[in-house]
Design a protein around this motif. Sequence first.
Motif, mmCIF file in Angstrom:
data_model
loop_
_atom_site.group_PDB
_atom_site.id
_atom_site.type_symbol
_atom_site.label_atom_id
_atom_site.label_comp_id
_atom_site.label_asym_id
_atom_site.label_seq_id
_atom_site.Cartn_x
_atom_site.Cartn_y
_atom_site.Cartn_z
ATOM 1 N N ALA A 158 5.787 7.991 3.608
ATOM 2 C CA ALA A 158 6.620 8.445 3.323
ATOM 3 C C ALA A 158 7.527 6.979 3.843
ATOM 4 O O ALA A 158 7.991 5.220 3.676
ATOM 5 C CB ALA A 158 8.009 9.291 4.241
ATOM 6 N N ALA A 159 7.427 6.511 5.334
ATOM 7 C CA ALA A 159 7.542 5.414 6.394
ATOM 8 C C ALA A 159 6.942 4.164 5.560
ATOM 9 O O ALA A 159 7.534 3.326 5.859
ATOM 10 C CB ALA A 159 7.276 5.606 7.577
ATOM 11 N N ILE A 160 5.416 4.283 4.957
ATOM 12 C CA ILE A 160 5.306 3.399 4.328
ATOM 13 C C ILE A 160 6.167 3.051 3.536
ATOM 14 O O ILE A 160 6.180 1.742 2.923
ATOM 15 C CB ILE A 160 3.609 3.405 4.110
ATOM 16 N N ALA A 200 1.532 0.147 -6.721
ATOM 17 C CA ALA A 200 0.452 0.595 -6.214
ATOM 18 C C ALA A 200 -0.882 0.347 -5.450
ATOM 19 O O ALA A 200 -1.521 1.170 -3.987
ATOM 20 C CB ALA A 200 0.049 1.442 -7.744
ATOM 21 N N SER A 201 -1.687 -0.869 -5.707
ATOM 22 C CA SER A 201 -2.045 -1.315 -5.381
ATOM 23 C C SER A 201 -1.982 -1.906 -4.044
ATOM 24 O O SER A 201 -3.021 -1.594 -3.194
ATOM 25 C CB SER A 201 -2.536 -2.600 -6.089
ATOM 26 N N LEU A 202 -1.201 -2.632 -3.442
ATOM 27 C CA LEU A 202 -0.021 -2.380 -1.963
ATOM 28 C C LEU A 202 -0.297 -1.514 -1.337
ATOM 29 O O LEU A 202 -0.512 -0.639 0.094
ATOM 30 C CB LEU A 202 0.764 -3.647 -2.021
ATOM 31 N N PHE A 203 -0.125 0.028 -2.359
ATOM 32 C CA PHE A 203 -0.056 0.953 -1.335
ATOM 33 C C PHE A 203 -1.079 1.528 -0.827
ATOM 34 O O PHE A 203 -0.142 2.109 0.199
ATOM 35 C CB PHE A 203 1.418 2.274 -2.207
ATOM 36 N N TYR A 204 -1.658 1.780 -1.793
ATOM 37 C CA TYR A 204 -2.728 2.070 -1.417
ATOM 38 C C TYR A 204 -3.648 1.172 -0.476
ATOM 39 O O TYR A 204 -4.465 1.835 0.879
ATOM 40 C CB TYR A 204 -4.186 1.990 -2.691
ATOM 41 N N GLU A 208 -5.016 3.779 3.009
ATOM 42 C CA GLU A 208 -6.242 3.295 3.743
ATOM 43 C C GLU A 208 -5.857 2.822 4.684
ATOM 44 O O GLU A 208 -7.291 4.082 5.600
ATOM 45 C CB GLU A 208 -7.258 2.460 2.647
ATOM 46 N N SER A 209 -5.676 2.285 5.291
ATOM 47 C CA SER A 209 -5.562 2.509 6.708
ATOM 48 C C SER A 209 -5.122 2.750 7.553
ATOM 49 O O SER A 209 -5.769 3.261 8.896
ATOM 50 C CB SER A 209 -5.438 0.749 7.173
ATOM 51 N N LEU A 210 -4.151 3.519 6.461
ATOM 52 C CA LEU A 210 -3.869 4.948 7.696
ATOM 53 C C LEU A 210 -4.548 6.297 7.372
ATOM 54 O O LEU A 210 -5.249 7.310 8.789
ATOM 55 C CB LEU A 210 -2.411 5.568 6.562
ATOM 56 N N PRO A 221 -10.091 10.136 1.405
ATOM 57 C CA PRO A 221 -9.765 8.915 0.668
ATOM 58 C C PRO A 221 -10.159 8.649 -0.990
ATOM 59 O O PRO A 221 -8.923 7.714 -1.130
ATOM 60 C CB PRO A 221 -9.527 7.536 1.498
ATOM 61 N N ALA A 222 -11.101 8.986 -1.112
ATOM 62 C CA ALA A 222 -11.601 8.396 -2.063
ATOM 63 C C ALA A 222 -10.192 9.168 -3.856
ATOM 64 O O ALA A 222 -10.596 8.433 -4.813
ATOM 65 C CB ALA A 222 -13.287 9.066 -2.883
#
Length: 327
Positions: A158-160, A200-204, A208-210, A221-222
């Motif tokens: 939610a913060a991201i 969506a791509s930026l969100f992922y 992914e780093s999270l 993650p997959a």
Amino acid sequence: MMLSPERLALPDYEYLAQRHVLTYMEDAVCQLLENKEDVSQYGIARFFTEYFNSVCQGTHILFREFSFVQATPHNRASFLRAFWRCFRTVGKNGDLLTMKEYHCLLQLLCPDFPLELTQKAARIVLMDDAMDCLMSFSDFLLAFQIQFYYSEFLESVAAIYQDLLSGKNPNTVIVPTSSSGQHRQRPVLGEASMLEGVEASLFYQRLESLCDRHKYSCPPPALVKEVLSNVQRLTFYGFLVALSKHRGISQALGALPDKGDLMHDPAMDEELDRLVVRSRLHRTSRQHRAEKPGAFGFQRRDKLEALEKVPSASARTPYPYRWEPRQ
């Protein structure tokens, strides 16, 4: 019992930490001290045997305080499974309940279960609808599963999401802790966030780093990538809905059966049928004895009716120890 390859590949201290063995040992010792008078009748060895058997069976979380229920991933999965098995008949009967009613059911298993978590789960189902709308058992359960099991992860998500929505790109993410059993308030998402969403791509990339941090449980993650690869933009609640409906994520969590099998529990159904038949036979036998002719037949029936209202003092408890919540 043979040790798994995973166990052999890890140092002892890492394996103990991963399985939260020390958490259970500490709780077992506290329970031992609080019930030492009862334990003295059965022995310490039997106490620890039954305690860890209950941990393996997932019954150790019943009627315990929330801080213990959410203390480990196994505890959370056990609580989800217990909630499903105890109240599955709600969905089987087709009953629809409100958020407050589902919260009352949760409190039957965990008296201090926080209302905030129930509200967040209901929000996944209801979206823009009023929070007093009715929900099916399966819809609420699948949403509750994601919100409860991955609560810390979703707070960071939610913060991201809020940062991406406002154009911020911080280098670090604050990881919330759950040692006190309290959860931070999730950032309030306005109407713009509900309508527009983020890429969506930026969100992922951020998620992914999270996930790579491995400091708390998160969905595979997959599978998160699979959820986000089907859309170009999405809202925060759209992401939560997708997680709750994803079969693979539910299977990876491993607490509940597939949605199509939520109303089926053959072992529990067999046990319930056995209890119903036993109750009917007992009732029939009791009525037959009460209706036998005799000078005091009417007094016998009166006594039977009175006894039915009084709990039996001779009924055996299913377990030799009663686990009480720690104050």
